[in-house]
Design a protein around this motif. Sequence first.
Motif, short mmCIF file in Angstrom:
data_model
loop_
_atom_site.label_atom_id
_atom_site.label_comp_id
_atom_site.label_asym_id
_atom_site.label_seq_id
_atom_site.Cartn_x
_atom_site.Cartn_y
_atom_site.Cartn_z
N GLY A 157 42.43 34.80 50.33
CA GLY A 157 42.60 36.07 51.02
C GLY A 157 42.24 37.24 50.11
N THR A 158 41.87 38.34 50.70
CA THR A 158 41.43 39.51 49.94
C THR A 158 42.42 40.67 50.01
N GLU A 159 43.60 40.44 50.59
CA GLU A 159 44.49 41.56 50.90
C GLU A 159 44.91 42.34 49.65
N LEU A 206 44.32 47.23 46.13
CA LEU A 206 44.02 47.92 44.87
C LEU A 206 42.78 48.80 45.01
N ALA A 207 41.80 48.33 45.78
CA ALA A 207 40.60 49.13 45.99
C ALA A 207 40.93 50.44 46.71
N ARG A 208 41.82 50.39 47.67
CA ARG A 208 42.21 51.61 48.37
C ARG A 208 42.93 52.58 47.42
N ALA A 216 50.61 47.41 38.93
CA ALA A 216 49.25 47.90 38.70
C ALA A 216 49.02 49.24 39.41
N VAL A 217 49.58 49.39 40.61
CA VAL A 217 49.42 50.64 41.35
C VAL A 217 50.01 51.81 40.56
N LEU A 269 32.22 49.74 44.33
CA LEU A 269 32.83 48.42 44.28
C LEU A 269 33.98 48.41 43.29
N LEU A 270 35.05 47.72 43.65
CA LEU A 270 36.06 47.34 42.68
C LEU A 270 35.88 45.84 42.48
N ALA A 271 35.66 45.44 41.23
CA ALA A 271 35.36 44.03 40.95
C ALA A 271 36.25 43.51 39.84
N PHE A 272 36.75 42.29 40.02
CA PHE A 272 37.51 41.59 38.99
C PHE A 272 36.79 40.28 38.68
N GLY A 273 36.71 39.96 37.38
CA GLY A 273 36.05 38.73 36.97
C GLY A 273 37.03 37.80 36.27
N SER A 274 36.93 36.52 36.58
CA SER A 274 37.78 35.51 35.98
C SER A 274 36.93 34.51 35.20
#
Length: 228
Positions: free
Chosen positions: A207-209, A214-216, A91-92, A191-196
């Motif tokens: 965890g949010t790591e 990806l946000a960075r 993805a990066v 904000l970077l947001a992902f929806g499921s």
Amino acid sequence: MDGSQGGIGEGPLDPASVRRFLSDNPEFLTGDDGLLDELGLKVAAGGNVVEFAPAAMARIHAAHRQEATQRQHLEETARANFAAQAQTHGAVVDLLDARNNSDLARRVDELAQQRFGLAAGVIALETEAHPPAGWRMLVEGQVDMILGGPQRLARMGFAPTAMGLFGERAEAIASMAMVRMAIWEPSRQGLLAFGSADPEGFTEDMGTELVAFLARVVERTAERWPLL
């Protein structure tokens, strides 16, 4: 029972005393069927050997099965983490190939669906003017409201206040992963947001790591094209 009769005595028990007592009085154990059952033991055919009963062996086998199950769970978790990291690295590369901020937003949404099997991926920005095409517009302070306070950098799970981020796809969103961003200079909140579509897709104990990573990447990539 006192010590003169080969007993254990009135004082505190210790392994050596118990061993000596059973050695001197083997019938105390071999003659007590109830105690043998409690200990999972039985007297062998010869009458002078105590063996493990089937119940004891069953407990051992059950412990081995539990250990194998736990080991399998750890291995599956490790494989899942490795796969998620591999997808994140891919993805990066996709994000770094963006040609402008509009293309960046499109790529975030595409990688969310195609790489991670999610319902949507969104970039949002607090701004009084129009944000880049494809970005969601937020008013001042809305990032804090969505995340649950100015000190929170990320939020996992379901947040009703975030439903507006996903526009026409909001009804399909059952859980979210969101990370605060600070873009450009002077800094603008985003904000970077992902929806499921899965209620268990993102949960509060996760965890949010990887999402924060990806946000960075989105932050650094977006800074190539400052807002005018």
